[in-house]
Design a protein around this motif. Structure first.
Motif, short mmCIF file in Angstrom:
data_model
loop_
_atom_site.label_atom_id
_atom_site.label_comp_id
_atom_site.label_asym_id
_atom_site.label_seq_id
_atom_site.Cartn_x
_atom_site.Cartn_y
_atom_site.Cartn_z
N UNK A 78 70.73 58.79 74.92
CA UNK A 78 71.70 59.87 74.74
C UNK A 78 72.63 59.57 73.57
N UNK A 79 73.08 58.32 73.46
CA UNK A 79 73.96 57.92 72.35
C UNK A 79 73.24 58.08 71.01
N UNK A 80 72.01 57.62 70.94
CA UNK A 80 71.25 57.71 69.69
C UNK A 80 71.00 59.18 69.33
N UNK A 81 70.70 59.99 70.33
CA UNK A 81 70.44 61.41 70.08
C UNK A 81 71.68 62.12 69.55
N UNK A 82 72.85 61.78 70.07
CA UNK A 82 74.10 62.36 69.56
C UNK A 82 74.30 61.96 68.10
N UNK A 83 74.03 60.71 67.78
CA UNK A 83 74.19 60.24 66.41
C UNK A 83 73.32 61.05 65.44
N UNK A 84 72.10 61.35 65.87
CA UNK A 84 71.18 62.11 65.01
C UNK A 84 71.27 63.63 65.22
N UNK A 85 72.24 64.06 66.03
CA UNK A 85 72.46 65.48 66.30
C UNK A 85 71.22 66.14 66.90
N UNK A 86 70.53 65.41 67.75
CA UNK A 86 69.39 65.91 68.51
C UNK A 86 69.93 66.35 69.87
N UNK A 87 70.55 67.50 69.90
CA UNK A 87 71.39 67.89 71.02
C UNK A 87 70.60 68.13 72.30
#
Length: 463
Positions: free
Chosen positions: A225-234
């Motif tokens: 979830x943290x990595x996805x937020x960083x890459x804006x993969x909502x």
């Protein structure tokens, strides 16, 4: 032939496995094959313990990575009491400063040894071996993600191509290829893909053990979830967060237990934390020692900017207290982090994944997908004695992240990943003027020793 520093770290495991895991020295960087020393699944446990131990070093999560990402922001500065962290706080670093580059790649080397081991050739519990390999995939993802955020060119205007970092997946042997010995930088997109591949493997291989000192199934999802937020993969962030929320059994620490929660290990809000104790304490190189002076007996270089006290309401348990019993307090006339990492010898565990952060990641992802972000956002102030928000906005989410995660090393990343400048707003800050988004100083230099050793390496812009 001179090998790249990234991979000059094969471990001399013969003899190590006769010791207890507590005796394991993660710094046995010998140029010798390790695979021959692994005959039992339990040997992999010793290697995974070594990887976690490497992460606790003062150059990595034991101090420097966390502190550097606070003193470069609007939270803290270095007062130079012992001459520490003024370079980082002033954005004055150069290619002669390696920071945690070597530490992270040594962690990755341990993870790769475990991942590339053929379990079918080992004695012992094969299911447990798969769980250990799952942990290794999660560790490998975390270390590469940390490297990308600090050394990658994602937020540098006109940065070098490729702008990622080498994503190392093989354990070196005498049969290693030229590219394995001298790995080039991957693109940011290649790193992104590999991160999610590793995290998916981690989730599929691991069990939910409930031991917060080791990566577990839902810790891997929380990191996803943290990595996805960083890459804006909502959408990915929403799905990963909901997997943890629905199945992990974690809870937000209530207001009355918030300050005390940092004095104890584990807890309902801890998804994953690094273990520290009196045996392997960091002493003068610990987080507590650099945040506080404790009557003049510690370094105390990292001081809180005076204006930070103004962002908290009087009723907020994260705010200013009158002495030594809260998160913020004064030592003389200096505002300090009093409550987080309170033991100045470094005996406190260091949480890397807290449930409160996951909820804020979830709120940000919902904000960007049309979901009910406000309900999730307000779960944090509702448990801190603070006023609820009337609206979920990125500004409100970032402010709540600042309040909740202060001193834990998130603020620099939060500012940069959302396209914000590092604003010069206080005379106390070590840098002289606002650092604009896109500035080359938002990424560290590839260490000079790495550049000298690896003919495939490309230096970052500005160095």
């Amino acid at each position: 032939m001179k090998k790249i520093k990234i991979v000059l770290m094969s471990f001399l495991l013969a003899g190590v496995f006769s010791c207890t895991t507590e005796d394991l020295n993660p710094a046995l960087d010998q140029n010798k094959e390790a695979n021959g020393g692994i005959t039992n699944v339990d040997n992999l446990y010793a290697v995974i313990k070594g990887a976690y131990s490497r992460m606790t070093g003062s150059g990595y999560y034991g101090r420097d990575l966390i502190v550097t990402n606070e003193v470069r922001t609007d939270n803290c500065f270095s007062n130079g009491n012992s001459g520490r962290f003024t370079t980082q706080a002033g954005f004055a670093y150069s290619n002669t400063t390696g920071f945690f580059w070597d530490d992270a790649y040594r962690v990755i080397e341990s993870a790769n040894l475990i991942i590339n081991t053929d379990l079918s050739q080992l004695e012992g519990d094969q299911e447990y071996g798969l769980h250990l390999q799952g942990q290794a995939y999660a560790i490998r993802a975390l270390a590469h993600f940390d490297l990308l955020k600090q050394y990658g060119q994602k937020h540098v205007t006109g940065g070098v191509t490729p702008g990622g970092i080498p994503y190392v997946t093989t354990y070196l042997s005498n049969q290693s290829t030229q590219e394995e010995l001298f790995p080039p930088r991957n693109t940011i997109e290649e790193v992104r893909v590999k991160l999610f591949e590793d995290l998916e493997m981690a989730f599929n291989l691991m069990e939910d053990t409930g031991d917060t000192n080791f990566f577990s199934k839902y810790a891997a999802k929380a990191l996803e979830a943290r990595v996805a937020v960083y890459f804006e993969m909502w959408d990915t962030a929403v799905d990963a967060a909901e997997e943890v929320i629905d199945n992990g059994g974690y809870a937000i620490v209530p207001a009355e237990n918030y300050v005390a929660s940092f004095e104890s290990d584990g807890g309902s809000n801890i998804i994953f934390e690094l273990e520290f104790n009196s045996t392997d304490n960091l002493g003068g190189n610990s987080l507590g020692y650099i945040y506080r002076t404790t009557g003049g007996g510690s370094y105390g270089d990292v001081q809180v900017i005076d204006e930070v006290a103004d962002i908290f309401e009087d009723t907020d348990v994260r705010g200013l207290f009158d002495g030594t019993n809260g998160i913020l307090g004064y030592e003389g006339d200096m505002l300090r982090n009093i409550g987080k990492y309170p033991d100045n010898q470094g005996y406190d565990n260091v949480p890397l994944l807290r449930y409160e952060e996951l909820i804020l990641n979830y709120a940000e992802a919902l904000l960007n997908t049309g979901g009910d972000a406000l309900t999730q956002l307000n779960k944090i102030p509702a448990n801190r004695g603070a006023s609820l928000y009337a609206e979920a906005t990125i500004e409100n989410i970032l402010m709540e992240r600042r309040k909740e995660l202060m001193f834990e090393g998130f603020r620099f990343e939060d500012l940069v990943r959302t396209g914000n400048d590092i604003v010069k707003y206080s005379i106390q800050q070590n840098f002289t003027e606002t650092i604009p988004y896109g500035d080359s100083r938002l990424a560290w230099a590839i260490p000079l020793a790495e550049m000298d050793a690896n003919s495939s390496m490309i230096q970052n812009k500005g160095y």
